[in-house]
Design a protein around this motif. Structure first.
Motif, PDB file in Angstrom:
ATOM      1  N   MET A   1       0.258  -1.600   0.323  1.00 36.41           N
ATOM      2  CA  MET A   1      -0.105   0.358  -0.076  1.00 36.41           C
ATOM      3  C   MET A   1       1.281   1.371  -0.027  1.00 36.41           C
TER       4      MET A   1
ATOM      5  N   MET B   1     -11.468  -2.631   1.025  1.00 37.92           N
ATOM      6  CA  MET B   1     -11.577  -4.353   1.006  1.00 37.92           C
ATOM      7  C   MET B   1     -12.384  -4.948   0.569  1.00 37.92           C
TER       8      MET B   1
ATOM      9  N   ASN C   1     -11.393  -5.238   7.444  1.00 34.65           N
ATOM     10  CA  ASN C   1     -10.319  -4.722   8.943  1.00 34.65           C
ATOM     11  C   ASN C   1     -11.207  -3.286   9.065  1.00 34.65           C
TER      12      ASN C   1
ATOM     13  N   TYR D   1      -6.516 -10.868   4.399  1.00 34.50           N
ATOM     14  CA  TYR D   1      -6.881 -11.883   4.950  1.00 34.50           C
ATOM     15  C   TYR D   1      -8.377 -12.523   4.220  1.00 34.50           C
TER      16      TYR D   1
ATOM     17  N   SER E   1       1.333 -13.164   5.181  1.00 32.75           N
ATOM     18  CA  SER E   1       1.689 -12.590   6.574  1.00 32.75           C
ATOM     19  C   SER E   1       0.707 -14.037   7.510  1.00 32.75           C
ATOM     20  N   LYS E   2      -0.952 -13.748   6.097  1.00 30.28           N
ATOM     21  CA  LYS E   2      -1.876 -14.296   7.560  1.00 30.28           C
ATOM     22  C   LYS E   2      -1.629 -16.232   7.592  1.00 30.28           C
TER      23      LYS E   2
HETATM   24  C1  LIG Z   1      -6.030  -4.488   6.726  1.00 33.07           C
HETATM   25  C2  LIG Z   1      -4.640  -5.125   7.011  1.00 33.07           C
HETATM   26  N1  LIG Z   1      -3.681  -4.734   6.060  1.00 33.07           N
HETATM   27  C3  LIG Z   1      -2.121  -4.863   5.810  1.00 33.07           C
HETATM   28  C4  LIG Z   1      -1.595  -5.316   6.709  1.00 33.07           C
HETATM   29  C5  LIG Z   1      -0.721  -5.364   6.851  1.00 33.07           C
HETATM   30  O1  LIG Z   1      -0.066  -6.610   6.482  1.00 33.07           O
HETATM   31  P1  LIG Z   1       1.489  -7.165   6.323  1.00 33.07           P
HETATM   32  O2  LIG Z   1       1.828  -7.798   7.507  1.00 33.07           O
HETATM   33  O3  LIG Z   1       1.243  -8.212   5.273  1.00 33.07           O
HETATM   34  O4  LIG Z   1       2.618  -6.515   6.523  1.00 33.07           O
HETATM   35  C6  LIG Z   1      -2.488  -5.998   8.301  1.00 33.07           C
HETATM   36  C7  LIG Z   1      -2.083  -6.209   8.956  1.00 33.07           C
HETATM   37  O5  LIG Z   1      -2.421  -6.837  10.055  1.00 33.07           O
HETATM   38  C8  LIG Z   1      -4.051  -5.663   7.568  1.00 33.07           C
HETATM   39  O6  LIG Z   1      -4.560  -5.735   9.330  1.00 33.07           O
END
Ligand SMILES: Cc1ncc(COP(=O)(O)O)c(C=O)c1O
Length: 401
Positions: free
Chosen positions: A108, A175, A180, A211, A239-240
Motif C-alpha cells: 500500500m 477491502m 478490518n 485476509y 503474513s496471515k
Molecule cells: C487490513 C490489513 N492490511 C495490511 C496489513 C499488513 O499486513 P502485512 O503483514 O502483510 O504487511 C494488515 C495487518 O494486520 C491488515 O490488517
C-alpha cells in the motif's frame, strides 16, 4: 537521544510533529503483561504456524542454494506461485503483473508513493484499517471518508455522490473480504457496482486482500481485481496464511507499474528479503500450503463460532455484532453513548481483558465509532475466548450499572 531532549526541539517536518503513538503500539504494552486475555490485535495463531515445514524449507535453501545469503534479484518462480494463488481467488494475472513487497503494508505504501501527490484527496471508509491511515500521513492527504455499514459495507451511494460532485481522489482504498475492522465480505452486487463506479469515474481502487484466503463459508466471491484489471490494484500477503515474520506480500498491478514500484522500493529497502522469499518458495514447492490453509480455515472457523456463541451468552441487550465469513475480526456495536476507549482502562484493570476500541479505526481520530469495538478471534484458543468474553460481559454490565 537523551531522555531530556524536548520533543518540540526535534528537527521534524510538521506532519511528523503531529504523529502520536498508534493504538496498536499502545495496546502492545498492555497485552504483553502476564495474564491478559487479549482479543485486541490481529495476530495469527502462533501454534498453527507451519514451523516444521518452514524449518525444512529453510534447511533446504541453505544446503542447496549457494547464493541464498547474497544480494540477488527477486525470485521469478515465487511470482509464478503467486499467479497460481491468485487463480484460486478467481483472479487471472501474469507474473509480469506481480510485484513482491515487504508485506501488504509496504504494498500500500509503495502504491501511495506512486499514485498520490502531497495534499491530494484519497477516498476511504469511515471505519478503516489504521495502518492505511499511517500510509497517508506523510502525504498530508485529504481524506474523503464515506460511511460504511457493518453489515452491507461501503456506502456506494455516498461514493457516487462524492464522485458526481466533481472530486477526483487519487484512489479509493477498500477491502472486499475479511474487512478490518468490520469482519465483512461485500455482496456480489456491491462489488460489481463499486468496480463500475471506478471505471465510470476513472478512479483507481487499492484493494487490500490481506485476509482474502481466510474464508469460512461455502460461498466465496472473487475479489474486485477479478472484475477489472485496469482500475483495481490488488494487495496480498503471506503474513496471515504463512507467517507475518517472513515479511513477504505482493501487489498485482498493470505491468508498466512494476519497474516504478521496484525503483521506489529500492530507495527504501532494496528488495523484499530474498532469503525469506526463497524459504517461501521452497515451502510452496513442497505442496504444503493447501493442507495448511485447510487447517487454518478449520481452526479459525471454530474460534469464530466460539466467539459468536460467547457474545450471545455474555453481551448485554442492545449490543450487536457482525458474523464474519472471512478474516479475523468481529465488530461489536454497543448502544450510542457508550465510550469503548474510556471503558478499555477498566476492562484491563478489573478483568484483564483487551480489545481495540472503535475509535482506533476512525478517520483522523473521528469519534463516530466511539461506541464500537473490534474483537479478534484468531489469536485466542477457544477455551480462552469463552473466558475473555465472559470478562468483557462483566465489564459492560458494570458500565451499564
Ligand atoms: C487490513 C490489513 N492490511 C495490511 C496489513 C499488513 O499486513 P502485512 O503483514 O502483510 O504487511 C494488515 C495487518 O494486520 C491488515 O490488517
Amino acid at each position: 537521544m537523551s531522555s531530556t531532549t524536548n520533543p518540540s526541539e526535534l528537527p521534524l517536518a510538521p506532519w511528523a510533529r503531529r504523529l502520536a503513538p498508534s493504538a496498536i503500539q499502545d495496546m502492545l504494552q498492555h497485552i504483553t503483561k502476564p495474564g491478559v486475555f487479549s482479543l485486541a490485535l490481529g495476530l495469527p495463531a502462533a501454534e498453527l504456524f507451519p514451523t516444521q515445514g518452514m524449518a525444512e524449507a529453510a534447511a533446504r535453501v541453505l544446503a542447496e542454494q549457494g547464493g541464498a545469503l547474497q544480494y540477488s534479484a527477486t525470485l521469478q518462480p515465487l511470482r509464478e506461485h503467486v499467479v497460481a494463488l491468485m487463480a484460486k481467488r478467481g483472479v487471472r494475472c501474469s507474473p509480469q503483473q506481480v510485484f513482491l513487497t515487504t508485506g501488504a503494508q509496504q504494498g500500500m505504501n509503495l502504491l501511495a508513493r506512486l499514485m498520490l501527490e502531497p495534499g491530494q484527496a484519497v477516498m476511504l471508509e469511515d471505519r478503516v484499517y489504521s495502518g492505511f491511515q499511517q500510509v497517508l500521513d506523510p502525504f498530508q492527504a485529504r481524506r474523503l471518508a464515506v460511511p460504511t455499514d457493518a453489515r452491507t459495507g461501503i456506502d456506494l451511494d455516498a461514493v457516487q455522490s462524492v464522485l458526481a460532485s466533481g472530486e477526483r481522489p487519487a484512489f479509493l482504498y477498500t477491502m472486499s473480504d475479511g474487512h478490518n475492522p468490520l469482519g465483512l465480505s461485500l455482496a456480489a452486487e456491491a462489488r460489481e457496482r463499486l468496480v463500475k463506479l471506478a471505471r465510470d469515474y476513472r478512479m483507481p481502487i487499492i484493494e487490500d486482500d490481506a485476509y482474502g484466503f481466510l474464508h469460512y463459508e461455502d460461498r466465496v466471491l472473487p475479489p474486485l481485481r477479478a472484475l477489472d484489471e485496469q482500475w483495481v490494484y490488488y494487495v496480498g500477503s503471506f503474513s496471515k496464511i504463512l507467517a507475518p515474520a517472513l515479511r513477504v506480500g505482493w501487489v498485482v498491478v498493470p505491468e508498466p507499474m512494476v519497474f516504478r514500484l521496484a525503483t521506489v522500493k529500492e530507495s527504501s529497502d532494496i528488495d523484499t528479503a530474498t532469503f525469506t522469499q526463497r524459504i517461501i518458495l521452497a515451502f510452496l514447492d513442497s505442496g504444503k500450503l493447501e493442507g495448511h490453509l485447510v487447517r487454518l480455515r478449520q481452526e479459525y472457523r471454530l474460534r469464530r463460532d466460539t466467539l459468536l456463541r460467547a457474545l450471545e451468552t455474555h453481551l448485554p441487550k442492545g449490543a450487536s455484532w457482525t458474523k464474519p465469513a472471512s478474516g479475523m475480526f468481529v465488530w461489536v456495536e454497543l448502544p450510542e453513548g457508550n465510550d469503548t476507549t474510556a471503558l478499555l482502562a477498566r476492562a484491563l484493570e478489573l478483568e484483564k481483558v483487551a480489545y481495540l476500541p472503535g475509535q482506533a479505526f476512525g478517520v483522523q481520530g473521528g469519534r463516530s465509532a466511539a461506541h464500537c469495538m473490534r474483537l479478534n478471534f484468531s489469536n485466542c484458543e477457544p477455551a480462552r475466548i469463552e473466558d475473555a468474553v465472559a470478562r468483557l460481559g462483566r465489564v459492560l454490565a458494570l458500565a451499564r450499572g
